[in-house]
Structures are given as structure tokens and as C-alpha cells.
Design an enzyme around this catalytic site. Sequence first.
Site: not given
Length: 388
Positions: A129, A153, A179, A260, A284
Site C-alpha cells: 500500500s 492512492y 485504487t 482496482k 474494497h
Amino acid sequence: MAHYGDYQNEIYFAGLAGVVPTVPVDFASLEARAAAALPPSVLGYLQGGCGDEFTQRQNADAFRHWGMTPRMMVDATRRDLSIDLFGMTLPSPIFMSPVGINGLCTQDGHGDLAAARASALTGVPLIQSTLSNDPIEDVAAAMGDTSGFFQLYTPKDKPLAESLVHRAEAAGYKAIVVTLDTWVTGWRPRDLNVANFPQLRGHVLENYFSDPVFRAMLAKPPREDLPAAVRQWAGTFGKVLTWDDMPWLRSMTKLPIVLKGICHADDARRAIDLGADAIYCSNHGGRQANGGIAAIDMLPAVVASSGTVPVLFDSGIRSGSDVVKALALGATAVGIGRPYTYGLALDGANGAAHVLKCILAEADLLMAVNGYPTLAAVREAGATRMGY
């Protein structure tokens, strides 16, 4: 030939010497033990979903509505669970989903490194992440020879986004997972009731704090004025991505781009038409939007629309049988989220590795008993939607 299912023999033979697993092998016991071990603030953030958590529960419960039919008189003494993805041959069809709270799930605050070591121990790829207590470079190094992917992100500041992607590329990550559903956080009562949002307390922001583009936005280094650094992070987090951004995303890297959050067949087809290298079907885990359809129920249509393009999947996976059902419905690879993170909380890298080995063992043994020697046989068998 060794099989993942042989892990049960290791456990049984260790039992002859009075040794039992340090970490449970089933999800219910695993979750209960982790709940007792984790600080309440971390547990609430990790376990919590959006709204009344209906979608989060549905993600897991919906697997019970899908069933597989065993085939007998098939020689499944040799099983092959390997897959081809992005030009690589991977030893198994599972990966570790990105979990932004990993860093806080071990007592030393370096859960991201522990997750990476679990990846190295098992050969299961980690999607690291953007939210991390350790820089992506250090996490990549801890994976050893196991391939890893970087989850982005996307920040509002394009140079910062490009810097993060270029760092991931230089560190050896094999794909960029973008994402799409988290430019703003969903309504999460567990966190709101205790007014707890880890990032606003300066946690899991090391990828930003170590980034030269982000640091150039600050008057002082992050550790010299943490509140200012956190405010800057909050101000730049969360770019709203549209289809018009695909050329820019594609231009940032030569690595495969994975989108995603795709749950609609039309979105999958459009993503592929605009240059996506893989689709990641996920809601998610129910953390971002409540009231939706279980992710596993949306997977078949996404797969059908994606043609030969790989489809990654997560949301609600709790066991090896869940993994096999997702593969039967067309997923190329299946992501494990909370289960391995619970393993981190109980025994660090070894705990997470144990959880992954248990999931693979169950999947492998299901294939053996059901007469599916290969993943191609699993997909040919498919899964049936049951009427209850």
C-alpha cells in the site's frame, strides 16, 4: 512432488511431539485471537467497514451461495496451482491484498516489513500500500526474490504521483495497482465513534514523508513539524480519477497498470480499451461503500467482459475454499486481506506466512478431493449459484 496440502502433515507430525500451531488455522479463531491482541484503535480501523457493514458481511457470506461439484475417478495426486501473470510464472494463485494499516499491526510498528518477509517466506506476492510505516524501497528489499506490486492512492499533485510510481519502478515492483474508489473515505462508524483516523495522527505516511516531491512542499522536515506535514498530506490525498486520466496514468510507467475497484462489466471493457493491463474486481472489502452487491457475485460478469485480460479479485476471502470458488468463477489471482493481517498481529512475519500456508493448503486439498488437478480443471468445473 511437494504440495501445499502437505502443510497439514507438518502440523500433525509436530503434534506428536506436543507442538500445536502458535496461530490458529481457521478464520474464526484467528480473528478472535487477533481481536484480543490488537489495540482497540487499530482493531477498529482494521475490522471496520462502511455504514452498518452490510456489504462487508455480504462479501464473506455470499461465498456460501456458490458451490462446486466434485468429480470422481480423476487422478489428482499431482496438482499444479501456478499461474502466469504479467509475464511471470507465480507459484500460486493468491496474493496479499494492500492493507494500509499493516504497519501498526505488529508491536514494533514495522508490520509492512513483516508482511514483506511473509511474502518472501511463502512466494506469495505482496501488493504494498501507499499507506505504510516504512518506505516502499525498504519493503521491496524485505520481499527478497518474491515479486511485489505497488498500490497507488493517486494524490492530487501529479508530480507527487509520478514520483511515487517512479520510486516503485526503481525499487523493483512489477506492476502499479491504482485504487479508484478511495479519493474520499467512506462513512466508517467504528472509527468515527472514537474519532480515530490513523493518518491524521501521523501514522502510515512514511512513503509521503520520504518522498522528495512531498518534502519540497513543506517548510520543515516532517518530523520537525508533524502537524504541518499531516495537513499537507490531507490536502493532497485523493485525486478524482476519470477515464480522461488514463493516458496520463499510462504515461507514468512501462509497468503493467492494474485498475482496482472495477465491479461493472462496462467499466472493465472501457478500462481495457484505454490501456489497462489487468482488472482488479473489488469493492474494497466493504470499507468504502455500503449497500452494494457482494464482490464475488459481480466477478463473473467482469471476467466475461475482460476477455483474455487478467482479472484479480478480492473482498470477503476467508479460506482456501473461497479462493477456489473465485478461481472457478474466472479470477486469475485472488487476494487475501484481513486474514494475513491478523497473522501479523499474532506472530509477525511467521504468523502471516502461516495464514497464507493454511489458505493454500485448504485450496490444494479441496482440488485434490474434488478431482481438480489443475486450475484449468477448476475453471472448467466452474461454480454453481445455489438458491439459498
